[in-house]
Write a protein that holds these residues in place. Sequence first.
Motif, PDB file in Angstrom:
ATOM      1  N   PRO A 329      16.975  46.708  52.909  1.00 40.36           N
ATOM      2  CA  PRO A 329      18.096  47.102  53.784  1.00 40.36           C
ATOM      3  C   PRO A 329      18.206  46.244  55.033  1.00 40.36           C
ATOM      4  CG  PRO A 329      16.912  49.035  53.007  1.00 40.36           C
ATOM      5  CD  PRO A 329      16.101  47.850  52.579  1.00 40.36           C
ATOM      6  N   ALA A 330      17.067  45.669  55.475  1.00 43.76           N
ATOM      7  CA  ALA A 330      17.083  44.825  56.670  1.00 43.76           C
ATOM      8  C   ALA A 330      17.528  43.400  56.362  1.00 43.76           C
ATOM      9  CB  ALA A 330      15.695  44.802  57.310  1.00 43.76           C
ATOM     10  N   GLY A 331      17.809  43.116  55.107  1.00 46.28           N
ATOM     11  CA  GLY A 331      18.291  41.784  54.744  1.00 46.28           C
ATOM     12  C   GLY A 331      17.211  40.806  54.350  1.00 46.28           C
ATOM     13  N   LYS A 332      15.953  41.257  54.251  1.00 44.61           N
ATOM     14  CA  LYS A 332      14.865  40.388  53.822  1.00 44.61           C
ATOM     15  C   LYS A 332      14.977  40.136  52.317  1.00 44.61           C
ATOM     16  CE  LYS A 332      12.118  39.843  57.518  1.00 44.61           C
ATOM     17  NZ  LYS A 332      11.604  38.543  57.986  1.00 44.61           N
ATOM     18  N   ILE A 333      14.738  38.899  51.916  1.00 45.21           N
ATOM     19  CA  ILE A 333      14.847  38.503  50.515  1.00 45.21           C
ATOM     20  C   ILE A 333      13.469  38.101  49.988  1.00 45.21           C
ATOM     21  CG2 ILE A 333      15.890  36.881  48.883  1.00 45.21           C
ATOM     22  CD1 ILE A 333      17.885  38.807  50.084  1.00 45.21           C
ATOM     23  N   TYR A 334      13.112  38.616  48.811  1.00 48.12           N
ATOM     24  CA  TYR A 334      11.856  38.261  48.156  1.00 48.12           C
ATOM     25  C   TYR A 334      12.162  37.903  46.706  1.00 48.12           C
ATOM     26  CZ  TYR A 334      10.137  40.749  52.229  1.00 48.12           C
ATOM     27  OH  TYR A 334       9.918  41.168  53.511  1.00 48.12           O
ATOM     28  N   ILE A 335      11.612  36.813  46.255  1.00 51.05           N
ATOM     29  CA  ILE A 335      11.952  36.305  44.921  1.00 51.05           C
ATOM     30  C   ILE A 335      10.729  36.292  44.024  1.00 51.05           C
ATOM     31  CG2 ILE A 335      12.815  34.322  43.615  1.00 51.05           C
ATOM     32  CD1 ILE A 335      14.478  33.577  46.067  1.00 51.05           C
ATOM     33  N   TYR A 336      10.877  36.952  42.876  1.00 56.26           N
ATOM     34  CA  TYR A 336       9.863  36.863  41.810  1.00 56.26           C
ATOM     35  C   TYR A 336      10.311  35.793  40.831  1.00 56.26           C
ATOM     36  CZ  TYR A 336       7.607  37.941  37.362  1.00 56.26           C
ATOM     37  OH  TYR A 336       6.932  37.849  36.175  1.00 56.26           O
TER      38      TYR A 336
END
Length: 642
Positions: A329-336
């Motif tokens: 929700p805070a806009g942080k992006i994590y990629i697997y």
Amino acid sequence: MKKIIFYMAMLSICALSAKAQTMAEADSIYKQFMFMRADTSFTKEQIYVKALECSKAYKAILTATPSGVDGYDKCKSVLVSLFPFLKGGAGHCSQAHEDSLAMVFARSAIDVAMMKEMQNEGLRKDSYYPQLVYFVAARTYNAEQYEDAVVYLKEYLDVTDVSQHPRVLSFLKEAEGLIAQRKKSEEKFVDIYKGVPDFDVFAKASIEKSMNEWKEKDPYETIEEFKARVNEETAKQKQEELQKILMDEYVQRFAKNMSVKDMKIKPYDAENQSFLIESPYGDIVLPVPREDNEARDFAENWQDVKIYNQNFVIANKKLALAGLTFSTPAGKIYIYNNQQALAYNETQVDANFTSIDYGMLTNSSGSENKAKIGKKEVVVGVSDVDVNIPKGKGKNDKTFAVIIANEEYTNVPTVPLAGNDGRVFAQYCEQTLGLPKENIRQYPNATYGTMIRAVQDITNIASAYPDIRVIFYYAGHGIPNESTRDAFLLPIDADGSQTEACYPLKKLYNELSSLGAKSVVVFLDACFSGATGDGESLMASARGVVLVPRQERPTGNLVVFSAATDDQTALPYKDQGHGLFTYFLLKKLQSSKGNVTLGDLGQYIIDNVKQKSVVINRKLQTPTVTCSSNFLDDWKNIKLNK
């Protein structure tokens, strides 16, 4: 050839992402479509494909364009003009018995008609529209794609008189009920692979058909031209090309979209700064930094995390997750991203299309295509024991199965078909022998550590449940110690040169006999001579010499079915896609519906393997049945389904 070109064009369009294109790009495609309509040299198939491409472009733009903005009305107008061609493409493919392609056109037409932006355009009042909807609803329902089926079943009820098809309402209720059941199960994932064929089974018939059409000599083609076009190298290229097309279709047809509700987040690993996330497609290790409470925030806001950019590949004949993006929700992006560990070409299909026979065209010596395409040979085709698996009577909840199927070895040759042996045997345990799914422990491609855990797991179960029965199944390599000739099961990460890293057969028998189970039935589709099915040796110093392993005598309440005797080799039954021993084990369970004594089962396997092996493999293979001394009088009357 026209069919292949049409098929390739269709699948390339289906593989396009759903992101909105620019209006200029969409207009360019539409101009091509209008030009093709005016030019009589283009076929109906080509025009339908271009209409489909057009509709996808304008639909994406319309979805992203607010009402009143430039281009909004234009998109609607173009989609109305394209609707008859989507409808026509569906009818054309259906008449040609290309149902999967008909589905693409039909769904595209329906999805356009159902857009909220198109509700006043009258597309849903088209006289042919209800037939399109019913076709798609039935196909999605039969494919157990119940969420999609509910949408189309409701649409059908909305545009037609339900009295004409009263069963549609019952189908809708059944689909909604099945969806509700899935949602109730919070502790278990839906079996994402249920009803999904292995990729090689899915692709085989199509590849064979296309390859055989491709290799036909054109009457206007000279022999030299034919040889230049059709040879081992071009056959390899053609099969890889067709396989890639079918892989794209397989991913599109069977991949399921997920949300975080379909996943479970496990406690944070602070040492490695990552979360383990369980998903229906397997575990995901997602790096999330610990600094500034980033990992803590990720976990606390898990229910509001969004996922997108799901990328799938095919690994070990099944769909596997290659990439996924998580957004907080805070806009942080994590990629697997696991693309380096998975590849389309990990499983290649041996389609067994008719060999290229130049001898039929000329009196020259000719050439026959015997190339094995891809990294490994995978003989496919639906075996008669892979379908029509009978359902047994009653529930066998006091029996537990341990299934180890080692196919993909790291340092020694693979054991072709072992993975399929284990998977199908597990299906028979559940459907035919009545074991609850949770009672079946499967360990594909087990390392030494996995084997230890597998035996410890069944030991723990036995200590908690009195009077259980156990079925232990192993398919893979076996090997003897060159000095002692003791027999060992070979883990996938061992090479046999150091048997300290292998699982001793004697130890296995002792541990299984110590369970205190009422009976333990062991099936070993392996040999312990040190030879592979190709006649090669697993032992570097043996140079092709096979050894006679020491015979281990079962103790306790054990009965052991072995695939081969002494220095013999456990061989495959390639035409059926199984090990020879496992095929006849499954065949007897199928014909008897699981209601067979061990005595009759053993005799059936011995007789049929011995006879079939000398015919198809030109080698003798004689299975054996041995039991512990205190089971000599009773084992023959035991049944696996009780």
